[in-house]
Design a protein around this motif. Structure first.
Motif, mmCIF file in Angstrom:
data_model
loop_
_atom_site.group_PDB
_atom_site.id
_atom_site.type_symbol
_atom_site.label_atom_id
_atom_site.label_comp_id
_atom_site.label_asym_id
_atom_site.label_seq_id
_atom_site.Cartn_x
_atom_site.Cartn_y
_atom_site.Cartn_z
ATOM 1 N N LEU A 69 -3.947 18.140 -5.174
ATOM 2 C CA LEU A 69 -3.617 18.963 -4.669
ATOM 3 C C LEU A 69 -3.372 20.114 -6.097
ATOM 4 O O LEU A 69 -3.453 20.958 -5.824
ATOM 5 N N GLU A 70 -3.554 20.174 -7.298
ATOM 6 C CA GLU A 70 -3.359 20.621 -8.353
ATOM 7 C C GLU A 70 -4.517 21.736 -8.246
ATOM 8 O O GLU A 70 -4.409 22.850 -8.583
ATOM 9 N N ILE A 71 -5.640 20.678 -8.158
ATOM 10 C CA ILE A 71 -7.493 21.787 -8.158
ATOM 11 C C ILE A 71 -6.928 22.433 -7.345
ATOM 12 O O ILE A 71 -8.187 23.660 -7.408
ATOM 13 N N TYR A 72 -6.721 22.218 -5.505
ATOM 14 C CA TYR A 72 -6.825 23.081 -4.790
ATOM 15 C C TYR A 72 -5.694 24.278 -4.768
ATOM 16 O O TYR A 72 -5.101 25.385 -3.994
ATOM 17 N N ASP A 73 -4.847 24.115 -5.908
ATOM 18 C CA ASP A 73 -4.258 25.651 -6.654
ATOM 19 C C ASP A 73 -2.579 25.017 -5.736
ATOM 20 O O ASP A 73 -2.069 26.429 -5.388
ATOM 21 N N VAL A 74 -2.500 24.101 -4.705
ATOM 22 C CA VAL A 74 -0.855 23.521 -4.554
ATOM 23 C C VAL A 74 -0.192 23.606 -5.563
ATOM 24 O O VAL A 74 -0.351 22.873 -6.492
ATOM 25 N N GLU A 75 0.531 24.760 -5.654
ATOM 26 C CA GLU A 75 1.230 25.335 -7.380
ATOM 27 C C GLU A 75 2.321 24.382 -7.226
ATOM 28 O O GLU A 75 2.168 23.135 -8.559
#
Length: 119
Positions: A69-75
């Motif tokens: 998720l972090e890669i996809y900018d889910v903060e």
């Protein structure tokens, strides 16, 4: 203009459609440069466990995507403390970096977001 979006999952990871829909919504908002956070409540906290092995459960392995998720900018990813207690989920058993919040903190969290999507 970027908005703060909170996705709330409440359904068991064994309901594949609900988890997939929430993941899709989170990624869509992130793709259009919104600030996305994801809150897991109820039986949805089971989705965050390291020990879930989708293929042995007969499920499609979307749990690996949660780890990215972090890669996809889910903060930020949040989990409800009472749900974790109810389902005997330890913060140490989670596959992703997760902030655990109590009910009072969750209410404040919801108020901090411009949009809330519950799935």
């Amino acid at each position: 203009m970027s908005k703060n979006v909170l996705i709330i999952s409440q359904t068991s990871p064994f309901d594949q459609n609900s988890l997939k829909e929430a993941l899709d919504v989170a990624l869509i908002y992130a793709a259009i440069d919104q600030q996305v956070s994801w809150l897991f409540t109820g039986s949805a906290v089971l989705s965050l466990q390291k020990t879930l092995n989708a293929p042995t459960l007969g499920l499609k392995d979307m749990f690996k995507q949660l780890k990215t998720l972090e890669i996809y900018d889910v903060e930020r990813v949040y989990a409800c403390q009472s749900a974790m207690d109810e389902f005997n989920v330890s913060p140490h058993s989670l596959a992703v970096d997760t902030e655990v919040k109590n009910q009072h903190e969750i209410l404040a969290l919801i108020k901090q977001h411009d949009f809330v999507v519950t799935l």
